[in-house]
Design a protein around this motif. Sequence first.
Motif, PDB file in Angstrom:
ATOM      1  N   LYS A 117       7.803   0.124   3.912  1.00 41.89           N
ATOM      2  CA  LYS A 117       6.634  -0.731   4.148  1.00 41.89           C
ATOM      3  C   LYS A 117       5.779  -0.714   2.887  1.00 41.89           C
ATOM      4  N   VAL A 118       5.542  -1.905   2.312  1.00 39.39           N
ATOM      5  CA  VAL A 118       4.826  -2.002   1.042  1.00 39.39           C
ATOM      6  C   VAL A 118       3.754  -3.077   1.142  1.00 39.39           C
ATOM      7  N   LEU A 119       2.547  -2.759   0.666  1.00 40.89           N
ATOM      8  CA  LEU A 119       1.463  -3.728   0.616  1.00 40.89           C
ATOM      9  C   LEU A 119       1.549  -4.528  -0.677  1.00 40.89           C
ATOM     10  N   SER A 120       1.481  -5.861  -0.552  1.00 40.91           N
ATOM     11  CA  SER A 120       1.491  -6.734  -1.733  1.00 40.91           C
ATOM     12  C   SER A 120       0.058  -7.014  -2.172  1.00 40.91           C
ATOM     13  N   VAL A 121      -0.270  -6.623  -3.395  1.00 39.07           N
ATOM     14  CA  VAL A 121      -1.608  -6.792  -3.947  1.00 39.07           C
ATOM     15  C   VAL A 121      -1.645  -8.060  -4.792  1.00 39.07           C
ATOM     16  N   GLU A 122      -2.721  -8.822  -4.682  1.00 36.04           N
ATOM     17  CA  GLU A 122      -2.835 -10.088  -5.397  1.00 36.04           C
ATOM     18  C   GLU A 122      -2.865  -9.857  -6.909  1.00 36.04           C
ATOM     19  N   GLN A 123      -2.149 -10.728  -7.659  1.00 35.68           N
ATOM     20  CA  GLN A 123      -2.086 -10.628  -9.118  1.00 35.68           C
ATOM     21  C   GLN A 123      -1.997 -12.032  -9.698  1.00 35.68           C
ATOM     22  N   GLY A 124      -2.273 -12.146 -10.998  1.00 33.83           N
ATOM     23  CA  GLY A 124      -2.174 -13.424 -11.669  1.00 33.83           C
ATOM     24  C   GLY A 124      -0.739 -13.771 -12.012  1.00 33.83           C
ATOM     25  N   GLU A 125      -0.421 -15.083 -12.030  1.00 29.25           N
ATOM     26  CA  GLU A 125       0.922 -15.543 -12.370  1.00 29.25           C
ATOM     27  C   GLU A 125       0.821 -16.987 -12.847  1.00 29.25           C
ATOM     28  N   GLY A 126       1.742 -17.379 -13.759  1.00 30.98           N
ATOM     29  CA  GLY A 126       1.723 -18.760 -14.242  1.00 30.98           C
ATOM     30  C   GLY A 126       0.434 -19.049 -14.989  1.00 30.98           C
ATOM     31  N   ARG A 127      -0.114 -20.246 -14.772  1.00 25.88           N
ATOM     32  CA  ARG A 127      -1.370 -20.638 -15.395  1.00 25.88           C
ATOM     33  C   ARG A 127      -2.490 -20.562 -14.349  1.00 25.88           C
TER      34      ARG A 127
ATOM     35  N   ALA B 134      -2.634 -19.133 -11.431  1.00 28.28           N
ATOM     36  CA  ALA B 134      -2.305 -19.003 -10.005  1.00 28.28           C
ATOM     37  C   ALA B 134      -2.449 -17.547  -9.578  1.00 28.28           C
ATOM     38  N   ARG B 135      -2.643 -17.336  -8.282  1.00 27.23           N
ATOM     39  CA  ARG B 135      -2.748 -15.993  -7.719  1.00 27.23           C
ATOM     40  C   ARG B 135      -1.585 -15.782  -6.757  1.00 27.23           C
ATOM     41  N   VAL B 136      -0.855 -14.677  -6.921  1.00 28.78           N
ATOM     42  CA  VAL B 136       0.292 -14.414  -6.062  1.00 28.78           C
ATOM     43  C   VAL B 136       0.231 -12.990  -5.514  1.00 28.78           C
ATOM     44  N   ARG B 137       0.867 -12.826  -4.365  1.00 29.62           N
ATOM     45  CA  ARG B 137       1.149 -11.494  -3.807  1.00 29.62           C
ATOM     46  C   ARG B 137       2.662 -11.342  -3.813  1.00 29.62           C
ATOM     47  N   ARG B 138       3.173 -10.448  -4.656  1.00 31.98           N
ATOM     48  CA  ARG B 138       4.619 -10.286  -4.787  1.00 31.98           C
ATOM     49  C   ARG B 138       5.137  -9.330  -3.725  1.00 31.98           C
ATOM     50  N   SER B 139       6.172  -9.774  -3.053  1.00 26.65           N
ATOM     51  CA  SER B 139       6.842  -8.997  -2.008  1.00 26.65           C
ATOM     52  C   SER B 139       8.139  -8.447  -2.600  1.00 26.65           C
ATOM     53  N   ILE B 140       9.270  -9.069  -2.316  1.00 30.64           N
ATOM     54  CA  ILE B 140      10.512  -8.715  -2.988  1.00 30.64           C
ATOM     55  C   ILE B 140      10.355  -9.012  -4.480  1.00 30.64           C
ATOM     56  N   GLY B 141      10.864  -8.105  -5.315  1.00 25.49           N
ATOM     57  CA  GLY B 141      10.746  -8.261  -6.760  1.00 25.49           C
ATOM     58  C   GLY B 141       9.777  -7.292  -7.399  1.00 25.49           C
ATOM     59  N   ARG B 142       8.921  -6.651  -6.587  1.00 22.66           N
ATOM     60  CA  ARG B 142       8.043  -5.615  -7.124  1.00 22.66           C
ATOM     61  C   ARG B 142       8.866  -4.336  -7.313  1.00 22.66           C
TER      62      ARG B 142
ATOM     63  N   LEU C  13       2.106 -12.614   7.233  1.00 28.78           N
ATOM     64  CA  LEU C  13       1.146 -13.554   6.661  1.00 28.78           C
ATOM     65  C   LEU C  13      -0.257 -13.355   7.215  1.00 28.78           C
ATOM     66  N   SER C  14      -0.369 -13.160   8.516  1.00 32.18           N
ATOM     67  CA  SER C  14      -1.683 -12.946   9.144  1.00 32.18           C
ATOM     68  C   SER C  14      -1.503 -12.276  10.492  1.00 32.18           C
TER      69      SER C  14
ATOM     70  N   HIS D 245       0.043  -9.172   4.621  1.00 34.79           N
ATOM     71  CA  HIS D 245       0.439  -8.947   3.234  1.00 34.79           C
ATOM     72  C   HIS D 245       1.323  -7.717   3.054  1.00 34.79           C
ATOM     73  N   HIS D 246       1.909  -7.226   4.136  1.00 33.82           N
ATOM     74  CA  HIS D 246       2.866  -6.129   4.025  1.00 33.82           C
ATOM     75  C   HIS D 246       4.292  -6.666   4.102  1.00 33.82           C
TER      76      HIS D 246
END
Length: 304
Positions: free
Chosen positions: A17-27, A29-37, A206-207, A224-225
């Motif tokens: 179980k992992v919490l996705s924290v919001e981060q910057g991406e692209g130009r 944009a704000r993302v929460r990365r799930s798979i790939g972290r 998601l919610s 966001h988990h």
Amino acid sequence: MSAIQGETFQSRSVQVKVLSVEQGEGRGARVRRSIGRPELRSFDPFLMLDEFKGGKPAGFPDHPHRGFETVSYMLPTSEGIFLHEDFEGHKGTLGPGDLQWMTAGRGIVHAEMPGNDKIAHGLQLWVNLSSKDKMCEPAYQELPASSVPVTTVEGVTARVIAGEALGVVSPVYTRTPTSYLHFEMEPNSRLQQPIPEAWNAFAYVLSGSGTFGQGSQAKVSDAHHTLALTKGTGQDGLEVVAGDKGLSFVLISGQPIGEPVVQHGPFVMNTRAEIQQAFEDYYNGENGFEKAKSWQSGIGLTRM
């Protein structure tokens, strides 16, 4: 059709179980990365899942891909829209509930940018391709919200992006066998969703909140988990019980490819030599990237 398979249903459990924290991406944009972290890297056959939010001028300007598929799903609650344009002249708009399943194959250069002044909210999933499919011709499957199958049973609504749920089947063809389901559950409703025994699977909340799994192995999770699920003999799928305020989550599963994964930015191949070749092809305008050197999108205006 019932949302409950029966009392003999054996659920998978939450392994990580992992919490996705919001981060910057692209130009911008704000993302929460799930798979790939780092904790969930290369969850075969999935490479990445991002929950993204962005409005003008944020977005994802001109950039290439090779060797995998991108699946863009705009959440039904999104107020914003996204525009898409690629170097083959393909253009489109993703509005609330719309789906685009893009097979990059041997090569695509495209841009994805907000199309109005409101905040666009959606998910992007990267699905790996097997070595036999990595250099296939690029292709699109695009479904407006009205064509994404939706059904509601016993307080559980399923939007079937790929695969099958609650007796409803998606028309999307998946080169890598994949199930992608968006469930919205009323408070205290219950779901038992089958998952092929050999497939890897995870959920992203998601919610709301809910309980995932059965008995002493069950775990409560809220927004966001990411929940990476166990895989074992005799496990039929996943049981979920929504909390007092309801639950919205995606359940994504797929057949593992079982091949080496070498990724460098937007290119995903099987060997380092193939990655080097992808960069050479992109910069030289060869082997699928012939139009890359002369093309510039009308929506992105910035190259990688």
